[in-house]
Design an enzyme around this catalytic site. Structure first.
Site, mmCIF file in Angstrom:
data_model
loop_
_atom_site.group_PDB
_atom_site.id
_atom_site.type_symbol
_atom_site.label_atom_id
_atom_site.label_comp_id
_atom_site.label_asym_id
_atom_site.label_seq_id
_atom_site.Cartn_x
_atom_site.Cartn_y
_atom_site.Cartn_z
ATOM 1 N N SER A 47 0.888 -1.200 -0.160
ATOM 2 C CA SER A 47 0.010 0.159 0.009
ATOM 3 C C SER A 47 0.895 1.214 -0.102
ATOM 4 O O SER A 47 1.847 1.075 0.084
ATOM 5 C CB SER A 47 -0.910 -0.007 1.285
ATOM 6 N N ASP A 79 -0.336 -1.154 -4.417
ATOM 7 C CA ASP A 79 -1.867 -1.390 -4.206
ATOM 8 C C ASP A 79 -2.315 -0.166 -3.626
ATOM 9 O O ASP A 79 -1.571 0.559 -2.908
ATOM 10 C CB ASP A 79 -1.602 -2.441 -2.935
ATOM 11 N N HIS A 80 -3.743 0.049 -3.972
ATOM 12 C CA HIS A 80 -4.185 1.164 -3.518
ATOM 13 C C HIS A 80 -3.292 2.526 -3.739
ATOM 14 O O HIS A 80 -3.333 3.468 -2.798
ATOM 15 C CB HIS A 80 -4.762 1.059 -2.133
ATOM 16 N N HIS A 180 -12.342 -3.909 3.913
ATOM 17 C CA HIS A 180 -10.776 -3.953 4.365
ATOM 18 C C HIS A 180 -10.857 -4.360 5.794
ATOM 19 O O HIS A 180 -11.699 -3.728 6.712
ATOM 20 C CB HIS A 180 -10.054 -2.828 4.368
ATOM 21 N N GLY A 181 -10.156 -5.514 6.246
ATOM 22 C CA GLY A 181 -10.023 -5.739 7.610
ATOM 23 C C GLY A 181 -11.053 -7.083 8.187
ATOM 24 O O GLY A 181 -11.548 -7.412 7.344
ATOM 25 N N GLY A 211 -10.009 -6.984 0.417
ATOM 26 C CA GLY A 211 -10.635 -7.219 1.795
ATOM 27 C C GLY A 211 -10.617 -8.858 1.997
ATOM 28 O O GLY A 211 -11.791 -9.312 2.452
ATOM 29 N N THR A 235 -4.972 -8.185 6.435
ATOM 30 C CA THR A 235 -4.968 -8.288 7.834
ATOM 31 C C THR A 235 -4.725 -9.563 8.449
ATOM 32 O O THR A 235 -4.149 -9.687 9.230
ATOM 33 C CB THR A 235 -6.456 -7.958 8.198
#
Ligand code: 13P
Length: 286
Positions: A47, A79-80, A180-181, A211, A235
């Site tokens: 990220s 990423d992102h 996400h998470g 996610g 995560t």
């Protein structure tokens, strides 16, 4: 084999590649080791926060070293990337893949910025570009509060089609009930929506599920069957690595050598990577 070829094969043969986020060399190496053992391609994500910590050039240099050591396909994805500038910086540094995420902007601004990144990346051959549409809630942590995915957050299939045609992306990340998470409550992926989006996109575009932590195995299998070819996991790996490190520190309070403490964390993380690759059907694909 290029990333695009691997993703196409995954999509056509109904399996998915894992995309694993990292922020240290130890984590990157353990992913490559497990992928080599299981004969799976390795896709590694950073990220903006993760790559700011490692350094863009360092991330690319580590990839190059790991390719030489493990001799399997290893790709690194930005990423992102939340701005065109951040995406271009990763292209310039030598990333294999860019995820330009302008999903917080209006549809037209998202299309415009994403198309600009596609154009820029295509000057350098084989760089795969992913775009995103919809409102993906959460961040890569264990959620303490319930996160409700609202109907208006979800990606509309017709818009997904227009987005892919207008931008020329290679991969598309929709919002289909994912967050996400690790959520407090069991997530419910909208598999019909995945199918509807898949149906409307060009065959050359592969579908990405973000996610990927905390989603029950059965839902993952259904998502892959519906056309998801790449699954992002962060995560679950963070929980594994941090947990393993805490245990090592508690078990050996007098140990001060990092290289003797990290391996325990790596082993816990390795088990999670192995589980995911098996679940995604990414084993014995090389
Ligand atoms: P999780 O943290 O939920 O696994 O999501 C990771 C992700 O989508 C990274 O792009």
């Amino acid at each position: 084999m290029s990333l695009q070829e691997i993703l196409q094969r995954a999509y056509q043969d109904n399996w998915a590649t894992g995309h694993f986020n990292i922020s240290t060399l130890e984590q990157m190496r353990v992913i490559c080791r497990v992928c080599q053992e299981l004969k799976s391609p390795a896709i590694i994500g950073t990220s903006e926060g993760e790559r700011k910590y490692i350094g863009l050039l360092e991330a690319v240099a580590m990839r190059d070293a790991l390719r030489r050591e493990f001799n399997i396909p290893i790709f690194i994805n930005a990423d992102h990337s939340k701005s065109v500038e951040s995406a271009k910086a990763a292209v310039d540094a030598g990333y294999d893949s860019i995820h330009i995420d302008l999903s917080a902007e209006s549809f037209d601004d998202n299309v415009k910025g994403t198309a600009e990144v596609v154009e820029y990346a295509k000057h350098k051959s084989k760089i795969s570009v992913e775009g995103e549409l919809g409102y993906l809630r959460g961040e890569s942590k264990i959620q303490k509060e319930k996160i409700e995915v609202r109907p208006e957050d979800l990606t509309r299939p017709e818009e997904a089609r227009a987005f892919c045609h207008r931008t020329g992306v290679d991969r598309f990340a929709p919002v289909v009930g994912n967050i996400h998470g690790i959520s407090l409550e069991e997530p419910a992926l909208d598999i019909d929506r995945v199918k509807a989006i898949r149906h409307l996109l060009p065959e050359s575009v592969t579908l990405v599920l973000h996610g990927g932590s905390g989603i029950p195995a059965e839902q993952m299998r259904s998502a892959i069957k519906a056309g998801i070819a790449n699954i992002h996991v962060n995560t679950d790996l963070r929980v594994a690595f941090a947990g393993g490190l805490r245990e090592a520190l508690e078990a050996h309070p007098d140990e001060i050598a990092s290289y003797k403490l990290f391996p325990e964390a790596e082993e816990v993380m390795a088990k999670v990577i192995e589980q995911k690759l098996k679940l995604f059907g990414s084993v014995n694909r090389l």
